[in-house]
Design a protein around this motif. Structure first.
Motif, short mmCIF file in Angstrom:
data_model
loop_
_atom_site.label_atom_id
_atom_site.label_comp_id
_atom_site.label_asym_id
_atom_site.label_seq_id
_atom_site.Cartn_x
_atom_site.Cartn_y
_atom_site.Cartn_z
N TYR A 1 0.92 -1.12 0.12
CA TYR A 1 -0.08 -0.02 0.17
C TYR A 1 0.99 1.19 -0.08
N GLY A 2 0.74 2.02 -1.00
CA GLY A 2 1.56 3.31 -1.06
C GLY A 2 0.95 4.37 -2.12
N PRO A 3 1.37 5.67 -1.87
CA PRO A 3 1.09 6.76 -2.58
C PRO A 3 1.59 6.42 -4.01
N ALA A 4 0.46 6.86 -5.05
CA ALA A 4 1.08 6.76 -6.44
C ALA A 4 0.08 7.34 -7.56
N VAL B 1 0.19 12.19 2.21
CA VAL B 1 -0.19 12.34 3.46
C VAL B 1 -1.30 11.39 4.13
N ARG B 2 -2.36 11.14 3.17
CA ARG B 2 -3.05 9.93 3.63
C ARG B 2 -2.36 8.63 3.80
N CYS B 3 -1.55 8.02 2.99
CA CYS B 3 -0.65 6.96 3.28
C CYS B 3 0.07 6.69 4.80
N ALA B 4 0.62 7.94 4.85
CA ALA B 4 1.63 8.16 6.09
C ALA B 4 0.61 8.04 7.35
N LYS B 5 -0.64 8.83 7.28
CA LYS B 5 -1.58 8.44 8.41
C LYS B 5 -1.83 7.29 8.66
#
Length: 423
Positions: free
Chosen positions: A384-387, A405-409
């Motif tokens: 799961y990661g931003p892309a 930011v969403r993924c870090a949360k």
């Protein structure tokens, strides 16, 4: 609201309040060229060690090949469950700089997009897990288990000196793993197709071109026939096992309803895909070629193994009466997955919903990744990661800041659910 929910919300709020710092970290990672090849991870590894060191976090260095460094850092206690957060520092080469609209190593933010090579694959995700890991330390969160950050230098060329090297050496172990590889916002990947890369070499008999086809044996002509047999793998009858039918069905629904432009790709989840990637043969036009090499990338669905593909190919090619050899190389694996009900999958999926308020679920990936290596060692894993998926490995790679930011949360909150469950 339970104590754990309060703690998760605190972490989410902290990520939000420090999001500029998070984006600066991701931009700094992009600014460090770490193209593979050549695969020198020295500079980026020193940067990561320095960042973690600011917060009192120690980093182990493990050199698996010349200038390829695996980094390991851990927080928490040995008792209890053990979660791994994994990411790779290498990126594919930037290629022709003139075809970029911006410096591929700028790491700048423009109109809500973080720009540069590796933005989506996977320096934004890498920055996110590093940031979440350090944040837990900075806030002095007492964990009832262990969280390990495993950062590898070699994924883009097959990963021989990254994750599989660490696992073989026994340097990383855990009850679950999250790889911050690119994914869709609400749909982590919990399964991958298998990989079967091979080179076919067809042999002929050289002679004067003016006598072909009467004299000699043309390796290129025979290779053309062989390619048609190889392409027939797409039509090979495969029975999908019952235990993964649900995953295939939900993944195809995702392709129809979420990523609608991928609706036409639904069949690839149940069939062997065949890409004839390179052909090399002959010496000049007036010489009958005595050799032709063809490199092929096949991806295998559930229900068929590498050995079965090899047997099929040999049967079909033997029927042509040609002289040939098949050599496997590169990615090799059978299809693999982690159950959606596994605690590591639930922790990530549930917290995507917790952060976004939207329904999340895991899906199948038609390619393959480092996840297969963790599963070989019985470590449940998902990605799961931003892309911005269309930009991966292409020119003008980028990712939206809000996705980072969403993924870090999610990364920060999921640690709490996973380590506290059945502690």
């Amino acid at each position: 609201m339970s104590d754990l929910t309060t703690l998760k919300q605190q972490l989410i709020d902290e990520v939000e309040s420090r999001k500029d710092e998070l984006i600066e970290l991701c931009g700094s990672l992009i600014k460090i060229p770490s193209e593979n090849p050549p695969g020198d991870s020295t500079e980026i590894s020193k940067f990561i060690e320095g960042y973690l060191g600011k917060y009192g976090l120690k980093t182990e260095w493990h050199e698996s090949a010349d200038k390829m460094f695996n980094l390991i850092s851990s927080i928490g206690i040995e008792e209890g469950k053990h979660l791994i957060y994994c990411g790779h520092t290498d990126v594919v080469p930037a290629g022709d700089r003139s075809k970029w609209d911006f410096d591929p190593f700028s790491g700048e933010v423009v109109d809500g997009w973080l720009l540069g090579r590796g933005a989506s694959d996977m320096k934004a995700g890498l920055g996110g897990i590093i940031f979440a890991f350090a944040l837990l330390k900075r806030l002095n969160i007492d964990l009832p288990g262990k969280l390990t950050l495993a950062i590898v230098p070699d994924e883009e060329t097959g990963g021989e000196f990254g994750v599989p090297w660490l696992l073989e050496k026994g340097l990383v172990k855990g009850d679950g793993c999250l790889i911050a590889e690119p994914s869709s916002p609400l749909n982590p990947t919990i399964g991958q197709k298998g990989s079967y890369w091979f080179e076919l070499e067809v042999f002929g008999t050289p002679g004067h071109g003016s006598l072909s086809p009467v004299a000699g044996g043309n390796a290129i002509v025979d290779a053309i026939e062989a390619i048609e047999k190889i392409r027939s793998l797409w039509d090979m009858k495969i029975t999908i096992p019952e235990e993964v039918k649900g995953l295939i069905e939900v993944s195809q629904r995702y392709m129809r309803e979420v990523e609608e432009d991928r609706e036409k790709f639904q069949p690839v989840l149940e069939r062997i895909t065949v890409n004839v990637g390179t052909i090399q043969g002959g010496t000049k036009s007036n010489v009958i070629p005595e050799s032709c090499k063809v490199q092929v990338d096949c991806r295998l669905p559930f229900g068929v193994t590498q050995d079965e593909v090899t047997a099929y190919l040999k049967k079909e090619l033997d029927g042509l009466g040609i002289r040939y050899e098949i050599r496997q190389f590169g990615f090799r694996s059978n299809a693999n997955h982690t159950s959606a009900e596994d605690p590591v999958c639930r922790s990530i999926v549930d917290n995507i919903t917790f952060v976004t308020g939207e329904n999340a679920y895991g899906v199948m990936q038609w390619a393959s990744s480092d996840a297969r290596h963790f599963r070989e060692y019985d470590i449940p894993v998902l990605q799961y990661g931003p892309a911005y998926l269309p930009s991966i490995h292409g020119y003008n790679e980028k990712v939206q800041v809000e996705d980072i930011v969403r993924c870090a949360k999610v990364y920060a909150a999921a640690v709490i659910d996973f380590l506290y469950e059945n502690k």
